[in-house]
Scaffold this active site. Structure first.
Site, PDB file in Angstrom:
ATOM      1  CG  ASP A 251      -3.256   9.103   7.810  1.00 28.83           C
ATOM      2  OD1 ASP A 251      -3.052   7.778   8.146  1.00 28.83           O
ATOM      3  OD2 ASP A 251      -3.596   9.478   6.837  1.00 28.83           O
TER       4      ASP A 251
ATOM      5  CD  GLU B 245      -3.158  -0.915   2.215  1.00 30.36           C
ATOM      6  OE1 GLU B 245      -3.148  -0.071   2.945  1.00 30.36           O
ATOM      7  OE2 GLU B 245      -4.027  -1.664   2.076  1.00 30.36           O
TER       8      GLU B 245
END
Ligand SMILES: Cc1ncc(COP(=O)(O)O)c(C=O)c1O
Lengths: 406, 270
Positions: free
Chosen positions: B60, B49
């Site tokens: 995040d 990824e």
């Protein structure tokens, strides 16, 4: 260039997915989807609940101090020499700005939903103060996220929030301003999604926020409409409001959207001038993109990274704008314009000296544009400025610009 | 069959679990990303990824926020990230690469242009954190037409109806976010994760990858026991942050981190 919007068209917006034409929607990570859908469902129920509405109206009357006056600015009108200039006095709301109309509405929603922990983002600190205030009023735990840069610039409001019992979280990421505060509030929400209600401060964010903040702020336009008819015997010819995220502007515009003859002007922060790139005017100089849960006009670079913004007024210093404004721009129903920092300062001084009303620097943008506009109009026409807040919070900024130490 | 499907099918046939590391493209520098991708494969990665840096990574935690900032200092753009995949493909045409990021850089590039460029470079899947299937009407078909897998997230808060609907929009695998929180924030509760993943398996036939909170061989094995693959992000990105000055040392550190996870996962194979 006015567009006829029927009752039917307006009541269908936003659509079931929160879209205003090509704008709005719900662009968030999966963790938040369930909460947003629940909020939407509950809000649609409470909107029609007489008990909730009665409670909201009572808070607006007795706590916020509504209705706020519609005031004829006689000297300013005479000096300008054009249309009659009227002021909608949101600066007289409790806590000094329109922000509290929305925070009281959302805090009541939180209470009705049984959520005891409140989070909010703030730039200048006005929405943070308004949120901390209603949390004190309703006995709710309050966390305010504020960019480290703004914590420095707006220390007075930080102290006010602390006095009100809120915990202020200084945000260190990114540009350390409003957009980053909003990012961190979203991150906190993801981590506390079960017990936390996020009170967003403007008509941005994922659906249903742009809709519910608009509904809560629409009291401004409804009162203005009634007061105009009472005091001038007709609808106004033009409405002028500053646009940061766009909540005071949409609150003023929304009840007039169907009134073709009423021209709507949203004034963005032109900063040092649109040509310098140092501004906060996404509707005037940005392009559509996706940020903070909705599709709207944004300030970004060619790679889709969000651009740094600049404005003398912290409350307008935001790279996005509410999606309903993006739609109103594209269909041509509202005009979006900008004034520079310097012009806004001129507007601030003018209203202060001529009417004894010291506007917030955000509001000063609307004042500056309205004066230019009124001068081009006939004496029997009327312009209403939404005086979204008072300027006490900006005294330090103004003093600094004038080289004075307080 | 897509490259992702193929790899996951082969692993399943062997009774093995996929090891899926995440790194942010351009971190610590755009010049080393391709090298790091090969390092990950050599250390046992089955799928990579590759994060597309964004100025406002809302989902995040601080570790990946800082990685985005490091990458953006060097101006790492979506176009460049696609270029990195193209470069990687010159010597590796078997390891699937999933681009993971936020919607706005793709929207700015133009969805059709993006889909074409990604396909041409040898990208296999697209995971857009802030794009739920409800908003994907316009975008997802562009991916499907090009045989790019659209990978969507499932969360602890996702209802059964949504699990079914999201799975229908997904291909390749679905990504189960194991915790309520941002990347790198909390430690996972293995029992809760196991229960939810087992439940997801009842609702969809797609492979289930589990990410968020996997930081060592032990958590990898615990999650690997119930899922089809584990996604490892923040702990790798943190390792990059701590070894950014010396690429050789960085590659050794990444290898040292992934190797035990690979072994722990493979020891599950019966
Ligand atoms: C007095 C005042 N006016 C306007 C704004 C801008 O927000 P909005 O565009 O949502 O009304 C702010 C924000 O802090 C404010 O404090």
């Amino acid at each position: 260039m006015s567009v006829k919007l029927t009752e039917e068209m307006l009541s269908a917006l936003p659509d079931a997915r929160g879209h205003f034409g090509a704008f709005g929607g719900r662009f968030v990570s999966e963790t938040l989807m369930d909460s947003l859908m629940t909020l939407e469902k509950e809000y649609n129920r409470l909107k029609k609940d007489p008990e909730f509405q009665a409670r909201f109206d009572k808070e607006l009357a007795d706590y916020v101090g509504r209705p706020t006056p519609l005031y004829f600015a006689e000297r300013l009108t005479r000096e300008t020499g054009g249309a009659q200039i009227w002021l909608k006095r949101e600066d007289l709301c409790h806590t000094g700005a329109h922000k509290v109309n929305n925070t009281i509405g959302q805090a009541l929603l939180a209470s009705f939903l049984g959520k005891k922990r409140i989070i909010a983002e703030t730039g200048a600190g006005q929405h943070g103060v308004a949120t901390a205030t209603v949390c004190a009023r309703l006995g709710l735990e309050c966390h305010v996220f504020m960019g480290a840069e703004d914590v420095q610039r707006q220390s007075l409001n930080v102290f006010r929030m602390k006095l009100l019992g809120a915990q202020v979280h200084s945000v260190q990421s990114g540009s350390k301003t409003l957009k980053d505060a909003m990012n961190d509030a979203m991150r906190d929400w993801v981590a506390h999604v079960d017990d936390t209600f996020y009170i967003i401060g403007t008509v941005a964010g994922p659906h249903p926020y742009p809709m519910l903040v608009r509904d809560f702020q629409s009291v401004i336009g409804r009162e203005t409409r009634r007061q105009c008819l009472e005091k001038t015997g007709k609808l106004p010819d033009a409405l002028v409001a500053c646009v940061g995220g766009g909540s005071n502007a949409i609150g003023m515009f929304y009840p007039f959207l169907g009134d073709e003859s009423v021209e709507l002007y949203g004034v963005e922060a032109g900063g040092l001038g649109l040509e310098t790139g140092k501004h906060a005017a996404p509707l005037c100089a940005g392009r559509p993109g996706v940020l903070h849960g909705n599709r709207t006009y944004l300030m970004e670079d060619e790679n889709g990274q969000i651009a740094a913004t600049h404005s003398v007024s912290a409350g307008l210093d935001y790279p996005g704008v509410g999606p309903e404004h993006s739609w109103l721009k594209d269909i041509g129903r509202a005009h979006y314009v900008s004034v520079t920092d310097d012009e806004a300062m001129e507007g601030f001084r003018k209203l202060t000296r001529v009417e004894g009303i010291m506007p917030a620097l955000e509001t000063a943008h609307a004042v500056a544009y309205a004066i230019k506009l009124a001068a081009t109009m006939d004496k029997d026409q009327t312009v209403v400025i939404n005086v979204s807040g008072r300027g006490d919070k900006d005294i330090n900024t103004v003093a600094k610009l004038e080289g004075i130490e307080i | 069959m897509s490259r992702i499907e193929g790899v996951l099918k082969t692993l399943k046939g062997q009774g093995r679990k996929a090891l899926i590391p995440y790194i942010t493209a351009g971190d610590p520098h755009p010049d080393v990303t391709v090298d790091l991708m090969h390092t990950l494969v050599a250390a046992g990665a089955d799928i990579i990824e590759l994060g597309v840096p964004f100025s406002d990574p809302m989902a995040d935690g601080p570790v990946i926020q800082l990685a985005c900032e490091r990458a953006l200092v060097h101006g790492t753009s979506l176009r460049q990230v696609i270029g990195m995949v193209k470069e990687f493909r010159k010597t590796d045409d078997s390891t699937p690469v999933v681009l993971m990021g936020y919607l706005n850089p793709m929207e700015a590039m133009g969805y059709e242009k993006f889909a074409d460029a990604a396909k041409d470079a040898g990208v296999d899947g697209i995971l857009t954190v802030d794009l739920p299937p409800e908003e994907a009407d316009e975008v997802a078909p562009l991916f499907t037409e090009r045989n790019l897998d659209a990978i969507f997230l499932l969360a602890p808060t996702t209802t059964d109806d949504r699990i079914r609907a999201i799975s229908e929009h997904s291909s390749g695998y679905v990504y189960y976010v194991s915790i309520k929180g941002v990347t790198g924030s909390a430690t996972i509760n293995v029992e809760e994760v196991a229960a939810k993943v087992n439940h997801i398996h009842e609702l969809t036939a797609l492979p289930v990858g589990v990410g968020f909170g996997i930081r060592d061989a032990e958590t990898a094995a615990a999650v690997g026991r119930v899922s089809d693959g584990v996604i490892v992000g923040s702990v790798l990105v943190d390792t990059i942050a701590r070894n950014q000055a010396d690429t050789g040392q960085l590659k050794r550190a990444l290898t040292d981190l992934l190797h035990p996870m690979r072994e722990a996962l493979d020891s599950l194979a019966s």
